[in-house]
Design a protein around this motif. Structure first.
Motif, PDB file in Angstrom:
ATOM      1  N   GLY A 126       0.811  -1.214   0.000  1.00  0.00           N
ATOM      2  CA  GLY A 126       0.000   0.000   0.000  1.00  0.00           C
ATOM      3  C   GLY A 126       0.842   1.260   0.000  1.00  0.00           C
ATOM      4  O   GLY A 126       0.588   2.201  -0.772  1.00  0.00           O
ATOM      5  N   LEU A 127       1.866   1.299   0.848  1.00  0.00           N
ATOM      6  CA  LEU A 127       2.730   2.473   0.913  1.00  0.00           C
ATOM      7  C   LEU A 127       3.566   2.627  -0.346  1.00  0.00           C
ATOM      8  O   LEU A 127       3.755   3.738  -0.854  1.00  0.00           O
ATOM      9  N   ALA A 128       4.078   1.516  -0.855  1.00  0.00           N
ATOM     10  CA  ALA A 128       4.903   1.572  -2.062  1.00  0.00           C
ATOM     11  C   ALA A 128       4.099   2.079  -3.250  1.00  0.00           C
ATOM     12  O   ALA A 128       4.588   2.866  -4.070  1.00  0.00           O
ATOM     13  N   THR A 129       2.854   1.645  -3.359  1.00  0.00           N
ATOM     14  CA  THR A 129       1.996   2.094  -4.450  1.00  0.00           C
ATOM     15  C   THR A 129       1.750   3.593  -4.376  1.00  0.00           C
ATOM     16  O   THR A 129       1.801   4.307  -5.387  1.00  0.00           O
ATOM     17  N   ARG A 130       1.490   4.101  -3.167  1.00  0.00           N
ATOM     18  CA  ARG A 130       1.296   5.544  -2.994  1.00  0.00           C
ATOM     19  C   ARG A 130       2.571   6.309  -3.358  1.00  0.00           C
ATOM     20  O   ARG A 130       2.513   7.376  -3.983  1.00  0.00           O
ATOM     21  N   ALA A 131       3.714   5.768  -2.971  1.00  0.00           N
ATOM     22  CA  ALA A 131       4.981   6.431  -3.262  1.00  0.00           C
ATOM     23  C   ALA A 131       5.222   6.499  -4.766  1.00  0.00           C
ATOM     24  O   ALA A 131       5.624   7.543  -5.301  1.00  0.00           O
ATOM     25  N   VAL A 132       5.002   5.402  -5.463  1.00  0.00           N
ATOM     26  CA  VAL A 132       5.223   5.372  -6.907  1.00  0.00           C
ATOM     27  C   VAL A 132       4.292   6.356  -7.604  1.00  0.00           C
ATOM     28  O   VAL A 132       4.707   7.109  -8.503  1.00  0.00           O
ATOM     29  N   ARG A 133       3.039   6.390  -7.197  1.00  0.00           N
ATOM     30  CA  ARG A 133       2.074   7.303  -7.823  1.00  0.00           C
ATOM     31  C   ARG A 133       2.537   8.754  -7.663  1.00  0.00           C
ATOM     32  O   ARG A 133       2.502   9.537  -8.623  1.00  0.00           O
ATOM     33  N   ALA A 134       2.966   9.121  -6.476  1.00  0.00           N
ATOM     34  CA  ALA A 134       3.412  10.495  -6.235  1.00  0.00           C
ATOM     35  C   ALA A 134       4.696  10.816  -6.982  1.00  0.00           C
ATOM     36  O   ALA A 134       4.867  11.916  -7.520  1.00  0.00           O
ATOM     37  N   LEU A 135       5.617   9.861  -7.038  1.00  0.00           N
ATOM     38  CA  LEU A 135       6.895  10.112  -7.695  1.00  0.00           C
ATOM     39  C   LEU A 135       6.767  10.170  -9.212  1.00  0.00           C
ATOM     40  O   LEU A 135       7.574  10.831  -9.876  1.00  0.00           O
ATOM     41  N   ARG A 136       5.775   9.514  -9.767  1.00  0.00           N
ATOM     42  CA  ARG A 136       5.528   9.685 -11.205  1.00  0.00           C
ATOM     43  C   ARG A 136       5.167  11.141 -11.499  1.00  0.00           C
ATOM     44  O   ARG A 136       5.643  11.729 -12.481  1.00  0.00           O
ATOM     45  N   LEU A 137       4.333  11.734 -10.660  1.00  0.00           N
ATOM     46  CA  LEU A 137       3.981  13.135 -10.834  1.00  0.00           C
ATOM     47  C   LEU A 137       5.190  14.040 -10.606  1.00  0.00           C
ATOM     48  O   LEU A 137       5.410  15.004 -11.336  1.00  0.00           O
ATOM     49  N   GLU A 138       5.962  13.710  -9.584  1.00  0.00           N
ATOM     50  CA  GLU A 138       7.155  14.511  -9.270  1.00  0.00           C
ATOM     51  C   GLU A 138       8.158  14.463 -10.413  1.00  0.00           C
ATOM     52  O   GLU A 138       8.815  15.463 -10.726  1.00  0.00           O
ATOM     53  N   ARG A 139       8.270  13.312 -11.052  1.00  0.00           N
ATOM     54  CA  ARG A 139       9.228  13.162 -12.156  1.00  0.00           C
ATOM     55  C   ARG A 139       8.844  14.039 -13.345  1.00  0.00           C
ATOM     56  O   ARG A 139       9.728  14.496 -14.089  1.00  0.00           O
ATOM     57  N   ASP A 140       7.578  14.289 -13.541  1.00  0.00           N
ATOM     58  CA  ASP A 140       7.156  15.178 -14.620  1.00  0.00           C
ATOM     59  C   ASP A 140       7.701  16.582 -14.422  1.00  0.00           C
ATOM     60  O   ASP A 140       7.970  17.297 -15.393  1.00  0.00           O
ATOM     61  N   GLU A 141       7.872  16.985 -13.166  1.00  0.00           N
ATOM     62  CA  GLU A 141       8.344  18.335 -12.861  1.00  0.00           C
ATOM     63  C   GLU A 141       9.850  18.385 -12.650  1.00  0.00           C
ATOM     64  O   GLU A 141      10.490  19.387 -12.983  1.00  0.00           O
ATOM     65  N   ARG A 142      10.425  17.327 -12.074  1.00  0.00           N
ATOM     66  CA  ARG A 142      11.866  17.314 -11.771  1.00  0.00           C
ATOM     67  C   ARG A 142      12.461  15.979 -12.222  1.00  0.00           C
ATOM     68  O   ARG A 142      12.827  15.139 -11.409  1.00  0.00           O
ATOM     69  N   GLN A 152      14.683   8.335  -7.468  1.00  0.00           N
ATOM     70  CA  GLN A 152      13.718   8.032  -6.402  1.00  0.00           C
ATOM     71  C   GLN A 152      12.600   7.140  -6.930  1.00  0.00           C
ATOM     72  O   GLN A 152      12.178   6.189  -6.264  1.00  0.00           O
ATOM     73  N   LEU A 153      12.113   7.445  -8.133  1.00  0.00           N
ATOM     74  CA  LEU A 153      11.057   6.626  -8.720  1.00  0.00           C
ATOM     75  C   LEU A 153      11.563   5.215  -8.986  1.00  0.00           C
ATOM     76  O   LEU A 153      10.836   4.238  -8.758  1.00  0.00           O
ATOM     77  N   ALA A 154      12.805   5.094  -9.443  1.00  0.00           N
ATOM     78  CA  ALA A 154      13.357   3.766  -9.697  1.00  0.00           C
ATOM     79  C   ALA A 154      13.426   2.944  -8.415  1.00  0.00           C
ATOM     80  O   ALA A 154      13.087   1.749  -8.411  1.00  0.00           O
ATOM     81  N   ARG A 155      13.845   3.559  -7.324  1.00  0.00           N
ATOM     82  CA  ARG A 155      13.870   2.863  -6.037  1.00  0.00           C
ATOM     83  C   ARG A 155      12.471   2.419  -5.633  1.00  0.00           C
ATOM     84  O   ARG A 155      12.255   1.287  -5.193  1.00  0.00           O
ATOM     85  N   ALA A 156      11.525   3.367  -5.769  1.00  0.00           N
ATOM     86  CA  ALA A 156      10.161   3.062  -5.349  1.00  0.00           C
ATOM     87  C   ALA A 156       9.550   1.944  -6.191  1.00  0.00           C
ATOM     88  O   ALA A 156       8.834   1.078  -5.674  1.00  0.00           O
ATOM     89  N   LEU A 157       9.820   1.944  -7.492  1.00  0.00           N
ATOM     90  CA  LEU A 157       9.322   0.878  -8.362  1.00  0.00           C
ATOM     91  C   LEU A 157       9.917  -0.466  -7.969  1.00  0.00           C
ATOM     92  O   LEU A 157       9.221  -1.491  -7.967  1.00  0.00           O
ATOM     93  N   ALA A 158      11.212  -0.460  -7.635  1.00  0.00           N
ATOM     94  CA  ALA A 158      11.836  -1.710  -7.196  1.00  0.00           C
ATOM     95  C   ALA A 158      11.194  -2.191  -5.897  1.00  0.00           C
ATOM     96  O   ALA A 158      10.938  -3.397  -5.719  1.00  0.00           O
ATOM     97  N   GLY A 159      10.911  -1.242  -4.996  1.00  0.00           N
ATOM     98  CA  GLY A 159      10.266  -1.615  -3.748  1.00  0.00           C
ATOM     99  C   GLY A 159       8.855  -2.127  -3.953  1.00  0.00           C
ATOM    100  O   GLY A 159       8.440  -3.120  -3.341  1.00  0.00           O
ATOM    101  N   GLU A 160       8.104  -1.464  -4.848  1.00  0.00           N
ATOM    102  CA  GLU A 160       6.747  -1.932  -5.120  1.00  0.00           C
ATOM    103  C   GLU A 160       6.778  -3.303  -5.799  1.00  0.00           C
ATOM    104  O   GLU A 160       5.949  -4.172  -5.505  1.00  0.00           O
ATOM    105  N   GLY A 161       7.760  -3.488  -6.699  1.00  0.00           N
ATOM    106  CA  GLY A 161       7.893  -4.800  -7.327  1.00  0.00           C
ATOM    107  C   GLY A 161       8.165  -5.894  -6.320  1.00  0.00           C
ATOM    108  O   GLY A 161       7.582  -6.987  -6.390  1.00  0.00           O
TER     109      GLY A 161
END
Length: 232
Positions: free
Chosen positions: A160-176, A183-192
């Motif tokens: 649940g937490l990993a999914t929320r993190a990935v969703r937020a970091l996808r948006l963050e990556r659009d801006e930065r 960070q998104l790569a780490r979160a995706l690995a964690g969600e995986g």
């Protein structure tokens, strides 16, 4: 001139760290911390933030040398300094305390103290939740919480937490994109990993493949930003 001298030592230590001389960097940063510690005792609001920053950098240098107990001591002192600043000026120093707690959690995680790490990450999340301008940091904290929960075999909560993190970091990556991609790569690995542990290997493979695809350019150039991505 003591504060200026401490700043110069800290900056020189950072340069030696980048050049790969961790031992010299450690000595310079420890000297800077000693000077700033004495100054902060007299004027904590003026010199406390600089002391906390030097301690955070010192913890990073020590961790690079696998001196994790020394790194823990430095980051714990940084948290203590931030707590004192936050107690006097909560609005001004809430984010700084949260970042220090995130660093503390990371160090505790490396020491296999997963419950303690989870507590530090949880306190950081509470400080950042609802704060403006810190969505990326909050997502990283939640990703770190998920990693701790995986180690504690609480896989559904981790997912649940990993999914929320990935969703937020996808948006963050659009801006930065440069800052948020690792960070998104780490979160995706964690969600995986969480998907794998909850019995969904197909989704896990997709997340891990996306993580690798994000990392491929940086890994080819061996940038410092991705040097620790394989700690998952």
């Amino acid at each position: 001139f003591q504060a200026d001298l401490a700043s110069a030592r800290s900056n020189e230590g950072g340069l030696w760290w980048q050049l790969g001389d961790a031992a010299r960097a450690t000595g310079l940063m420890q000297g800077a911390a000693d000077q700033l510690r004495a100054l902060a005792e007299v004027r904590p609001d003026q010199h406390g933030p600089a002391l906390a920053t030097v301690l955070t950098n010192l913890a990073g240098v020590l961790a690079d040398q696998d001196a994790l107990q020394g790194a823990l001591a430095a980051v714990e002192e940084s948290v203590s300094v931030h707590r004192a600043l936050h107690a006097r000026l909560p609005d001004a120093f809430a984010s700084g305390l949260a970042l220090a707690l995130n660093n503390l959690g990371g160090t505790l995680f490396e020491l296999d103290r997963y419950n303690d790490a989870l507590a530090a990450f949880g306190e950081a999340e509470a400080l950042l939740d609802g704060a403006n301008g810190f969505q990326g940091v909050l997502a990283e904290v939640r990703s770190n919480q998920a990693s701790s929960l995986v180690e504690l075999r609480q896989f559904n909560e981790a997912l649940g937490l990993a999914t929320r993190a990935v969703r937020a970091l996808r948006l963050e990556r659009d801006e930065r994109p440069d800052a948020a991609t690792p960070q998104l790569a780490r979160a995706l690995a964690g969600e995986g990993t969480a998907h794998l542990r909850t019995g969904d290997p197909e989704t896990a493979v997709g997340h891990l493949a996306e993580s690798l695809a994000l990392l491929a350019p940086a890994l080819r150039s061996r940038t410092a930003a991705t040097s620790d991505l394989w700690e998952w």
